[in-house]
Structures are given as structure tokens and as C-alpha cells.
Design an enzyme around this catalytic site. Sequence first.
Site, PDB file in Angstrom:
ATOM      1  N   ASN A  33     131.194  60.724  58.146  1.00 51.57           N
ATOM      2  CA  ASN A  33     130.428  59.541  57.604  1.00 51.57           C
ATOM      3  C   ASN A  33     130.874  59.010  56.224  1.00 51.57           C
ATOM      4  O   ASN A  33     130.905  59.735  55.124  1.00 51.57           O
ATOM      5  CB  ASN A  33     128.938  60.023  57.471  1.00 51.57           C
ATOM      6  CG  ASN A  33     128.024  59.093  56.811  1.00 51.57           C
ATOM      7  OD1 ASN A  33     128.319  58.128  56.798  1.00 51.57           O
ATOM      8  ND2 ASN A  33     127.073  59.743  56.529  1.00 51.57           N
ATOM      9  N   TRP A  34     131.592  58.064  56.282  1.00 52.12           N
ATOM     10  CA  TRP A  34     132.246  57.375  55.187  1.00 52.12           C
ATOM     11  C   TRP A  34     131.185  56.928  54.290  1.00 52.12           C
ATOM     12  O   TRP A  34     131.527  56.365  52.972  1.00 52.12           O
ATOM     13  CB  TRP A  34     133.176  56.521  55.414  1.00 52.12           C
ATOM     14  CG  TRP A  34     134.254  56.944  56.226  1.00 52.12           C
ATOM     15  CD1 TRP A  34     134.375  58.046  56.782  1.00 52.12           C
ATOM     16  CD2 TRP A  34     135.424  56.220  56.875  1.00 52.12           C
ATOM     17  NE1 TRP A  34     135.563  58.290  57.562  1.00 52.12           N
ATOM     18  CE2 TRP A  34     136.380  57.007  57.568  1.00 52.12           C
ATOM     19  CE3 TRP A  34     136.103  54.824  56.784  1.00 52.12           C
ATOM     20  CZ2 TRP A  34     137.507  56.641  58.101  1.00 52.12           C
ATOM     21  CZ3 TRP A  34     137.265  54.480  56.970  1.00 52.12           C
ATOM     22  CH2 TRP A  34     138.125  55.272  58.174  1.00 52.12           C
ATOM     23  N   LYS A  35     130.028  56.556  54.429  1.00 48.74           N
ATOM     24  CA  LYS A  35     129.182  56.190  53.804  1.00 48.74           C
ATOM     25  C   LYS A  35     129.435  54.768  53.193  1.00 48.74           C
ATOM     26  O   LYS A  35     130.264  54.088  53.779  1.00 48.74           O
ATOM     27  CB  LYS A  35     128.607  56.971  52.801  1.00 48.74           C
ATOM     28  CG  LYS A  35     127.990  58.397  53.204  1.00 48.74           C
ATOM     29  CD  LYS A  35     127.246  59.533  52.391  1.00 48.74           C
ATOM     30  CE  LYS A  35     126.770  60.601  53.243  1.00 48.74           C
ATOM     31  NZ  LYS A  35     126.126  61.604  52.272  1.00 48.74           N
ATOM     32  N   HIS A  60     119.542  59.176  58.922  1.00 48.10           N
ATOM     33  CA  HIS A  60     120.147  59.928  57.864  1.00 48.10           C
ATOM     34  C   HIS A  60     119.039  59.987  56.680  1.00 48.10           C
ATOM     35  O   HIS A  60     118.308  58.939  56.464  1.00 48.10           O
ATOM     36  CB  HIS A  60     121.368  59.339  57.342  1.00 48.10           C
ATOM     37  CG  HIS A  60     122.135  59.920  56.590  1.00 48.10           C
ATOM     38  ND1 HIS A  60     121.846  60.208  55.135  1.00 48.10           N
ATOM     39  CD2 HIS A  60     123.321  60.749  56.904  1.00 48.10           C
ATOM     40  CE1 HIS A  60     122.931  61.241  54.608  1.00 48.10           C
ATOM     41  NE2 HIS A  60     123.567  61.365  55.613  1.00 48.10           N
ATOM     42  N   GLU A 105     119.274  59.770  53.660  1.00 50.76           N
ATOM     43  CA  GLU A 105     119.718  58.547  52.429  1.00 50.76           C
ATOM     44  C   GLU A 105     118.793  57.334  52.940  1.00 50.76           C
ATOM     45  O   GLU A 105     118.471  56.726  51.979  1.00 50.76           O
ATOM     46  CB  GLU A 105     121.093  58.361  52.447  1.00 50.76           C
ATOM     47  CG  GLU A 105     121.686  59.469  51.625  1.00 50.76           C
ATOM     48  CD  GLU A 105     123.350  59.729  51.536  1.00 50.76           C
ATOM     49  OE1 GLU A 105     123.913  58.889  52.394  1.00 50.76           O
ATOM     50  OE2 GLU A 105     123.698  60.758  51.263  1.00 50.76           O
ATOM     51  N   GLU A 127     120.736  68.335  58.637  1.00 46.15           N
ATOM     52  CA  GLU A 127     121.422  67.868  57.251  1.00 46.15           C
ATOM     53  C   GLU A 127     120.257  68.332  56.251  1.00 46.15           C
ATOM     54  O   GLU A 127     119.494  67.360  55.851  1.00 46.15           O
ATOM     55  CB  GLU A 127     121.940  66.586  56.980  1.00 46.15           C
ATOM     56  CG  GLU A 127     122.833  66.256  57.865  1.00 46.15           C
ATOM     57  CD  GLU A 127     123.789  65.070  57.357  1.00 46.15           C
ATOM     58  OE1 GLU A 127     124.975  65.252  57.284  1.00 46.15           O
ATOM     59  OE2 GLU A 127     123.298  64.031  57.129  1.00 46.15           O
ATOM     60  N   GLY A 160     125.860  66.050  49.379  1.00 43.44           N
ATOM     61  CA  GLY A 160     126.502  65.591  48.028  1.00 43.44           C
ATOM     62  C   GLY A 160     126.073  66.714  46.989  1.00 43.44           C
ATOM     63  O   GLY A 160     126.482  66.183  45.720  1.00 43.44           O
ATOM     64  N   SER A 210     127.698  69.009  52.408  1.00 40.23           N
ATOM     65  CA  SER A 210     128.663  69.815  51.516  1.00 40.23           C
ATOM     66  C   SER A 210     129.581  70.427  52.244  1.00 40.23           C
ATOM     67  O   SER A 210     130.332  71.481  51.827  1.00 40.23           O
ATOM     68  CB  SER A 210     128.132  70.490  50.270  1.00 40.23           C
ATOM     69  OG  SER A 210     127.532  69.748  49.539  1.00 40.23           O
ATOM     70  N   GLY A 251     130.469  64.206  54.860  1.00 39.41           N
ATOM     71  CA  GLY A 251     130.471  63.130  54.002  1.00 39.41           C
ATOM     72  C   GLY A 251     131.785  62.952  53.073  1.00 39.41           C
ATOM     73  O   GLY A 251     132.612  62.509  53.370  1.00 39.41           O
ATOM     74  N   GLY A 252     131.406  63.440  52.043  1.00 41.36           N
ATOM     75  CA  GLY A 252     132.437  63.183  50.845  1.00 41.36           C
ATOM     76  C   GLY A 252     133.891  63.699  51.215  1.00 41.36           C
ATOM     77  O   GLY A 252     134.887  63.125  50.974  1.00 41.36           O
TER      78      GLY A 252
END
Length: 259
Positions: free
Chosen positions: A9-11, A95, A97, A167, A173, A213, A234-235
Site C-alpha cells: 500500500n503506497w498510500k 483502511h 486512515e 491492521e 506506521g 509495521s 505500508g512504509g
Amino acid sequence: MRMPLVIGNWKMHGTLGEARVLATALRDGLKRPRGVEVVCCPPFTALAAVAEILGAGPIQLGAQTCHHEAAGAHTGEVSPAMLADLGCRFVLLGHSERRRELGESDGLINRKVGAALAHKLTPVLCVGESAEERRQGLTFTTVEGQLRAGLAGLAGDTLGRIVLAYEPVWAIGTGVTATPGQAAEVHGYLRGLLSELASKEAAQKTRILYGGSVSADNADALVAEPEIDGALVGGAALNAQGFIAIVRKAARVGAAAKE
Ligand code: 13P
């Protein structure tokens, strides 16, 4: 046996140029991934360019959200029909977020899940508790509410076509990962609920991913859990080599654990 699945997930990251560089590195580094399915979810602005780079290769394309209508007067939105037209096969929904920053409700997410299925996209329904909910012992209550509401009214046979992602909000994150045991416990609970909502067979077929993470350092311990069918990253998905390392671990450890 469930094929391990790793989704990046490149967000809201990357210019078009950066997305092209990342997609090219992934395509070249994962020419023939064996025993694992790989998906990347760039921002909307990069979907068409990334689709072109990935071509008919093994890495599949996904989006990070979609609207619940096929078309209409919905300024700024992107429909599941548009995503399917671009070559997307997956779409992340619910998600945390988006739940938190944009107020997406379980009811809205439910409509999106139905719309994604209607357009032959695989919805990746995300659920997870906050730190406070975990502290209060409300983890199962929270994820159960999100799962039941997210899938409400959907025909039992379509439930086997979704992917779930656990999640925990406190792990996203933050560099703090749920322990494999903590994650596996929630995954097992979710699978039990699916079994009740759909069928035992559908629940056994459904991939439940862990997200929060995930890195090349912790991926093997997580996917070694029989209940953890892959990762939503993610990151660490923004670094091609790091993401490829996670994919390889999921393929190796995941397959061995589920034999
Ligand atoms: P991080 O891997 O950066 O914690 O993000 C997880 C996530 O939200 C994936 O959807």
C-alpha cells in the site's frame, strides 16, 4: 492451502516519476514469484503508468479505495468500474486512515465492498482496533463489529471472494508490530466469524493478511503463523528491495508453514 498474498500500500506517496521507478524495480526483481501472490496499490495518479509497467506480468494492480457507485455526480471520486477498466484486480477498503481521517463508516464501507465485488474487484476489507480499545479489552468486539457491518447483506457465496486484513491501528506506521501470537489470535477469531457468516469452506479459503509495521525483519515470524496468510505492507513497500525481501519470505516461510 491458501496461497500467501503480499500487498504493498503506497498510500499518498510518490510522484509519477517515483512510482515508475518503484514499479520498474518490482517488475524486474519479481519476474517469477513462486508460491506467493503479489499486489501493489499505488495512488490513483500513478495507476495507469504502473499498469503499463507491470503489463501482463505476475504483479497485480490494486487501488487504495473506491466509490460505491459505478458512475455519477461524485466530484473527486473514482468508481470501481474505472478501476477495473484500468486493470485493477484488488481494492483496499475500510483502511483505518480513511475511517479516522475521512469518517468512513462501516455502512459506507459495506456499500463499497458490494460495489467492488459487483465489478469483479477483490475487496481487501481492513479491520483493526485502536490502542485504547486493546487496552480496554475490546479488540475482539471492535474487529467483530467491523467485520459483521462490512460484510452485512452480502450473499454467502460472495464472501469467499474477499480478502481480510487485520491492521491494529496502534501498529500502523509506528514501528511497533503486533506479535505473531497477538495477530494469529485475532486472525483465528476472524476466521471463526467468517465461518459463521459464510461457510466453513469459504472461511478456510479466505486469506487474512496482517498489516502494521511489517518489515523484512519481522515478516517471516508473522507469516510462519498458520493463521497469517500474508501481509499488507505500508512504509516498507516504498523500498523495492525491502518489499521484495518480504515477498520472498512470505513465499518461503508461508508455504512451509501451511504444508
Ligand atoms: P505500515 O506498514 O507503514 O505500518 O502501514 C501499514 C498499513 O497501513 C498498510 O495498509
